[in-house]
Design an enzyme around this catalytic site. Structure first.
Site, PDB file in Angstrom:
ATOM      1  N   GLU A   1      -5.083  -7.672  -1.071  1.00 33.55           N
ATOM      2  CA  GLU A   1      -5.867  -7.689   0.151  1.00 33.55           C
ATOM      3  C   GLU A   1      -7.275  -7.215   0.016  1.00 33.55           C
ATOM      4  OE1 GLU A   1      -4.442  -5.233   3.399  1.00 33.55           O
ATOM      5  OE2 GLU A   1      -2.340  -5.759   3.273  1.00 33.55           O
TER       6      GLU A   1
ATOM      7  N   GLU B   1       0.948  -1.249  -0.116  1.00 34.68           N
ATOM      8  CA  GLU B   1       0.024   0.031   0.224  1.00 34.68           C
ATOM      9  C   GLU B   1       0.642   1.258   0.048  1.00 34.68           C
ATOM     10  OE1 GLU B   1      -3.523  -2.096   2.388  1.00 34.68           O
ATOM     11  OE2 GLU B   1      -2.393  -0.710   3.520  1.00 34.68           O
TER      12      GLU B   1
END
Length: 334
Positions: free
Chosen positions: A273, A179
């Protein structure tokens, strides 16, 4: 169909050897020219499934609770199956040896291992909360600064952990600095140029200095900002992905398209995810996720995330591969 029949129908020759890449003209070569045979074989097989099947994945929460296998136990109870990929995390140094033990055990049972690292700010401390605190990455990229010394020392500590997996012949889908295009982790707080320099530094140190030739490098954007400016290039990346925690079981096709606009057909693309598992009936050319990786605890078990009956149907779908459907050579990836 039984698990054996489904496996034979879905994998065909891939169960015995390596199928051709799913995309015409794709070249399933790892970025690391010295990659271990097990990593090369796994990567070629993943390419053979890309655009055809999607691997199920589950992140575990680790050893802090009484049962570190809670997610796997839950999935087996609800679906009768186990995920193809187990997600582990170097987040608590007290758990790292146990993480490696679980990775080796999972691999020996024929599963695929992916690892992330919630890297606490090197000059503050370990753990999730410290990974969100700021760290002077610009200074850390200058050789010899206190920040640089601390950062490299911690890289080397994790390299030792990964070396144990290498020596145990465990290929790892290595997903560091995840991320990165968000602004919540320290490695994403200083812009794309600093991030790319950090990624390339880790890649070089792990492959050249530490000989971690068991790693398959997975790059994961924050879905809120899938921007090409953050892409460090095909020479250091093997699989690309993105994540966002959706409110439904849609296919996240717009996010898939954003990643594909950057990497094209040079890399397979994963949903690295998720909360709600995507509806397999909605996957296809517009959202050909190589795998999904459901986060642990409530993101798996919450009634607003994955109702048990739905989870059971999805795990039993023809699109999704579970551990029992993986090629048997994964149990000993020489």
């Amino acid at each position: 169909m039984t698990g054996l029949t489904r496996r034979t129908a879905m994998l065909g020759g891939a169960a015995l050897g390596l199928a051709a890449p799913a995309l015409a003209g794709a070249t399933p070569s790892l970025s690391n020219a010295r990659a271990a045979a097990g990593a090369r074989r796994l990567y070629a097989w993943l390419w053979s499934q890309y655009g055809r099947k999607t691997l199920t994945g589950q992140q575990e929460q680790g050893s802090a609770p009484p049962n570190p296998h809670a997610e796997l136990d839950y999935l087996e109870k609800v679906t009768g199956r186990l995920p193809a990929i187990l997600g582990l995390d170097y987040i608590d140094p007290r758990d790292n040896d146990a993480v490696n033990a679980r990775a080796i055990d999972w691999s020996r049972k024929g599963g695929i291992v992916t690892l992330c690292w919630h890297w606490g700010a090197p000059d503050i401390g370990t753990g999730y909360e410290n990974s969100k605190k700021d760290f002077d990455l610009i200074a850390a990229l200058r050789p010899g600064t206190p920040q640089n010394v601390a950062m490299l020392a911690q890289m080397d500590e994790v390299a030792v952990l990964l070396r144990r997996l290498r020596d145990a012949r465990v290929p790892v889908l290595w997903r560091p600095l995840h991320e990165f295009s968000g602004d919540w982790f320290w490695w994403g707080k200083h812009g794309p140029a600093a991030f790319k320099a950090l990624w390339r530094l880790m890649y070089d140190r792990f492959t050249r200095m530490h000989g971690l030739n068991n790693l398959i490098w997975v790059l994961g954007w924050a879905g809120q900002n899938v921007d090409a400016a953050w892409y460090p290039g095909r020479s250091t990346v093997d699989i690309a992905g993105a994540d966002i925690y959706a409110a439904d079981h849609g296919n996240l096709a717009p996010m898939f398209a954003q990643v594909k606009r950057i990497v094209g057909d040079t890399l397979p693309i994963c949903l690295h995810e998720n909360g709600p598992v995507p509806d397999p009936a909605l996957l296809g050319a517009e959202a050909d996720w190589l795998w999904f990786m459901t986060w642990h605890t409530r993101w798996l078990t919450g009634a607003d995330q994955n109702p048990p009956d739905l989870l059971s149907r999805y795990y039993g779908s023809d699109r999704y591969l579970t551990r029992d459907e993986l090629p048997t050579w994964l149990k000993d990836p020489k």
